[in-house]
Motif scaffolding. Structure first.
Motif, PDB file in Angstrom:
ATOM      1  N   SER A 134      72.646  26.309  79.505  1.00  0.00           N
ATOM      2  CA  SER A 134      72.937  27.088  78.298  1.00  0.00           C
ATOM      3  C   SER A 134      72.647  28.565  78.512  1.00  0.00           C
ATOM      4  O   SER A 134      73.381  29.451  78.055  1.00  0.00           O
ATOM      5  CB  SER A 134      72.110  26.560  77.120  1.00  0.00           C
ATOM      6  OG  SER A 134      72.460  25.224  76.821  1.00  0.00           O
ATOM      7  N   LYS A 135      71.541  28.849  79.270  1.00  0.00           N
ATOM      8  CA  LYS A 135      71.213  30.242  79.573  1.00  0.00           C
ATOM      9  C   LYS A 135      72.336  30.894  80.398  1.00  0.00           C
ATOM     10  O   LYS A 135      72.708  32.046  80.160  1.00  0.00           O
ATOM     11  CB  LYS A 135      69.887  30.311  80.330  1.00  0.00           C
ATOM     12  CG  LYS A 135      68.671  30.050  79.448  1.00  0.00           C
ATOM     13  CD  LYS A 135      67.388  30.154  80.277  1.00  0.00           C
ATOM     14  CE  LYS A 135      66.145  29.921  79.400  1.00  0.00           C
ATOM     15  NZ  LYS A 135      64.890  30.004  80.193  1.00  0.00           N
ATOM     16  N   SER A 136      72.832  30.114  81.399  1.00  0.00           N
ATOM     17  CA  SER A 136      73.932  30.652  82.223  1.00  0.00           C
ATOM     18  C   SER A 136      75.165  30.928  81.365  1.00  0.00           C
ATOM     19  O   SER A 136      75.837  31.969  81.512  1.00  0.00           O
ATOM     20  CB  SER A 136      74.279  29.657  83.337  1.00  0.00           C
ATOM     21  OG  SER A 136      73.182  29.474  84.199  1.00  0.00           O
ATOM     22  N   LYS A 137      75.499  29.949  80.493  1.00  0.00           N
ATOM     23  CA  LYS A 137      76.642  30.149  79.611  1.00  0.00           C
ATOM     24  C   LYS A 137      76.455  31.354  78.708  1.00  0.00           C
ATOM     25  O   LYS A 137      77.375  32.134  78.460  1.00  0.00           O
ATOM     26  CB  LYS A 137      76.883  28.903  78.768  1.00  0.00           C
ATOM     27  CG  LYS A 137      77.421  27.728  79.566  1.00  0.00           C
ATOM     28  CD  LYS A 137      77.689  26.542  78.651  1.00  0.00           C
ATOM     29  CE  LYS A 137      78.279  25.362  79.433  1.00  0.00           C
ATOM     30  NZ  LYS A 137      78.540  24.198  78.577  1.00  0.00           N
ATOM     31  N   VAL A 138      75.168  31.488  78.189  1.00  0.00           N
ATOM     32  CA  VAL A 138      74.885  32.626  77.317  1.00  0.00           C
ATOM     33  C   VAL A 138      75.087  33.942  78.077  1.00  0.00           C
ATOM     34  O   VAL A 138      75.645  34.921  77.547  1.00  0.00           O
ATOM     35  CB  VAL A 138      73.460  32.522  76.766  1.00  0.00           C
ATOM     36  CG1 VAL A 138      73.036  33.836  76.107  1.00  0.00           C
ATOM     37  CG2 VAL A 138      73.357  31.396  75.752  1.00  0.00           C
ATOM     38  N   LYS A 139      74.642  33.961  79.355  1.00  0.00           N
ATOM     39  CA  LYS A 139      74.811  35.171  80.171  1.00  0.00           C
ATOM     40  C   LYS A 139      76.297  35.495  80.364  1.00  0.00           C
ATOM     41  O   LYS A 139      76.733  36.651  80.227  1.00  0.00           O
ATOM     42  CB  LYS A 139      74.136  34.958  81.519  1.00  0.00           C
ATOM     43  CG  LYS A 139      74.108  36.212  82.371  1.00  0.00           C
ATOM     44  CD  LYS A 139      73.319  35.938  83.652  1.00  0.00           C
ATOM     45  CE  LYS A 139      73.283  37.203  84.517  1.00  0.00           C
ATOM     46  NZ  LYS A 139      72.514  36.977  85.772  1.00  0.00           N
ATOM     47  N   GLU A 182      81.317  38.391  78.770  1.00  0.00           N
ATOM     48  CA  GLU A 182      82.644  38.323  78.152  1.00  0.00           C
ATOM     49  C   GLU A 182      82.662  39.044  76.818  1.00  0.00           C
ATOM     50  O   GLU A 182      83.636  39.730  76.474  1.00  0.00           O
ATOM     51  CB  GLU A 182      83.050  36.856  77.963  1.00  0.00           C
ATOM     52  CG  GLU A 182      83.322  36.129  79.274  1.00  0.00           C
ATOM     53  CD  GLU A 182      83.704  34.681  79.047  1.00  0.00           C
ATOM     54  OE1 GLU A 182      83.597  34.222  77.891  1.00  0.00           O
ATOM     55  OE2 GLU A 182      84.112  34.021  80.021  1.00  0.00           O
ATOM     56  N   ASN A 183      81.549  38.888  76.067  1.00  0.00           N
ATOM     57  CA  ASN A 183      81.467  39.542  74.766  1.00  0.00           C
ATOM     58  C   ASN A 183      81.480  41.063  74.929  1.00  0.00           C
ATOM     59  O   ASN A 183      82.152  41.790  74.174  1.00  0.00           O
ATOM     60  CB  ASN A 183      80.205  39.094  74.048  1.00  0.00           C
ATOM     61  CG  ASN A 183      80.118  39.638  72.625  1.00  0.00           C
ATOM     62  OD1 ASN A 183      81.051  39.482  71.844  1.00  0.00           O
ATOM     63  ND2 ASN A 183      79.013  40.282  72.299  1.00  0.00           N
ATOM     64  N   ASP A 206      87.351  45.951  75.060  1.00  0.00           N
ATOM     65  CA  ASP A 206      88.778  45.807  74.736  1.00  0.00           C
ATOM     66  C   ASP A 206      89.053  46.171  73.288  1.00  0.00           C
ATOM     67  O   ASP A 206      90.075  46.811  72.970  1.00  0.00           O
ATOM     68  CB  ASP A 206      89.229  44.370  75.011  1.00  0.00           C
ATOM     69  CG  ASP A 206      89.232  44.043  76.490  1.00  0.00           C
ATOM     70  OD1 ASP A 206      89.234  44.994  77.301  1.00  0.00           O
ATOM     71  OD2 ASP A 206      89.239  42.842  76.831  1.00  0.00           O
ATOM     72  N   ILE A 207      88.135  45.756  72.418  1.00  0.00           N
ATOM     73  CA  ILE A 207      88.303  46.062  70.990  1.00  0.00           C
ATOM     74  C   ILE A 207      88.274  47.565  70.768  1.00  0.00           C
ATOM     75  O   ILE A 207      89.074  48.130  70.011  1.00  0.00           O
ATOM     76  CB  ILE A 207      87.218  45.347  70.163  1.00  0.00           C
ATOM     77  CG1 ILE A 207      87.487  43.836  70.160  1.00  0.00           C
ATOM     78  CG2 ILE A 207      87.193  45.885  68.740  1.00  0.00           C
ATOM     79  CD1 ILE A 207      86.373  43.031  69.551  1.00  0.00           C
TER      80      ILE A 207
END
Length: 316
Positions: free
Chosen positions: A60-65, A70-71, A77-78
């Protein structure tokens, strides 16, 4: 801890208690063993769950990173999209402000272009009319040229036939200073003075008179010709004593006129076709430096040409 105490007290109790109590204690012991095994199993299960949760936590930590990266990219991009949107809004606003003037400019350009196209079309129509007229003129000109070629060929053939007739009629005089030549659509009949005149005289001799009469008979069969009789001398000045003669000009002209007088006696020759001219010494055919050359220059030249009225009308 409870189990340990029971184990320490067990010998004492064994001597003090009854068998019933012992059995009770024994049962309790077994229950405790069972309970211990169950607790150990639960502990192992909990350890397994803990490890699984820790793995899930790391994932989950890796995904959060990754999601954080990406965010951040999406935020960039925004920001870029917002910037582009602002630029588009400003462009749209500018176009709205300048649309009227642009439409007027485009309309003006279109009108000018249409006027130019109309002028080009008018010029093209005028050029087409001019080319059509020119083609008609070319066709007419080609027809005239063809007619002229036919007429010239006809005249050339007539001159060739006339030359043959003259050659046949005057064959006996060819060794007496008479020659016939066809050039430039004309016939040139040349008679040296030895055939026609004595020196300094314009009276035509008998042989010469006979040759001119025969020539006239042939010419009478061709009414549509012009006959020019030219008198020529050498460069020796005339010193005769006859009255009315003043030099080679007069002598050459007088001799040409005498030839015309013989030809005009043939009633079939139209007088309007006859012309007499004197050329004096100024149109020699040979050098005057030798007696032979002078003899060739002293001559009567009869130039026979076809009537060119039709030819001139075609040329005009």
């Amino acid at each position: 801890m409870r189990i340990v105490k029971l184990c320490l007290l067990f010998p004492l109790l064994y001597s003090c208690v009854s068998s019933k109590a012992y059995e009770h204690l024994k049962n309790e012991k077994n229950k405790l063993k069972v309970e211990r095994g169950s607790l150990t199993k639960q502990l192992q299960d909990l350890e397994t769950v803990k490890n699984a949760l820790e793995n899930d936590l790391e994932k989950s930590k890796s995904k959060v990173k990754i999601l954080s990266v990406e965010n951040a990219n999406q935020e960039q991009d925004i920001v870029a999209l917002k910037r582009n949107l602002k630029a588009l809004e400003e462009s749209h606003k500018f176009l709205d402000q300048n649309r009227s003037s642009a439409i007027v400019s485009i309309t003006r350009k279109n009108k000018a272009l249409l006027q130019m196209i109309e002028k080009k079309e008018q010029a093209l129509r005028a050029e087409s009319i001019r080319l059509e007229k020119l083609n008609k003129e070319i066709s007419i000109g080609e027809k005239k040229i063809n007619d002229l070629k036919v007429l010239l060929n006809k005249r050339e053939n007539e001159m060739s036939r006339l030359k043959k007739s003259l050659s046949d009629a005057l064959l006996s005089y060819k060794d007496k200073g008479l020659s016939i030549e066809q050039k430039s659509g004309k016939l040139y009949v040349s008679m040296e003075n030895k055939l026609l005149f004595k020196s300094g005289s314009w009276d035509i001799e008998v042989a010469g008179r006979s040759a001119i009469v025969k020539l006239g008979k042939v010419l009478a069969r061709s009414p549509n010709i012009s006959i020019l009789i030219e008198g020529h001398t050498d460069n020796v000045a005339y010193i005769g004593k006859k009255k009315g003669i003043n030099g080679n000009w007069d002598l050459s002209t007088k001799r040409a006129v005498e030839v015309v007088k013989i030809l005009e006696k043939n009633k079939d020759i139209s007088l309007k076709n006859l012309t007499a001219a004197g050329r004096s010494e100024y149109d020699p055919v040979a050098s005057n430096e030798s007696p032979e050359g002078k003899a060739k220059n002293r001559r009567i030249e009869i130039i026979i040409a076809p009537n060119i009225d039709k030819i001139l009308s075609l040329v005009e």
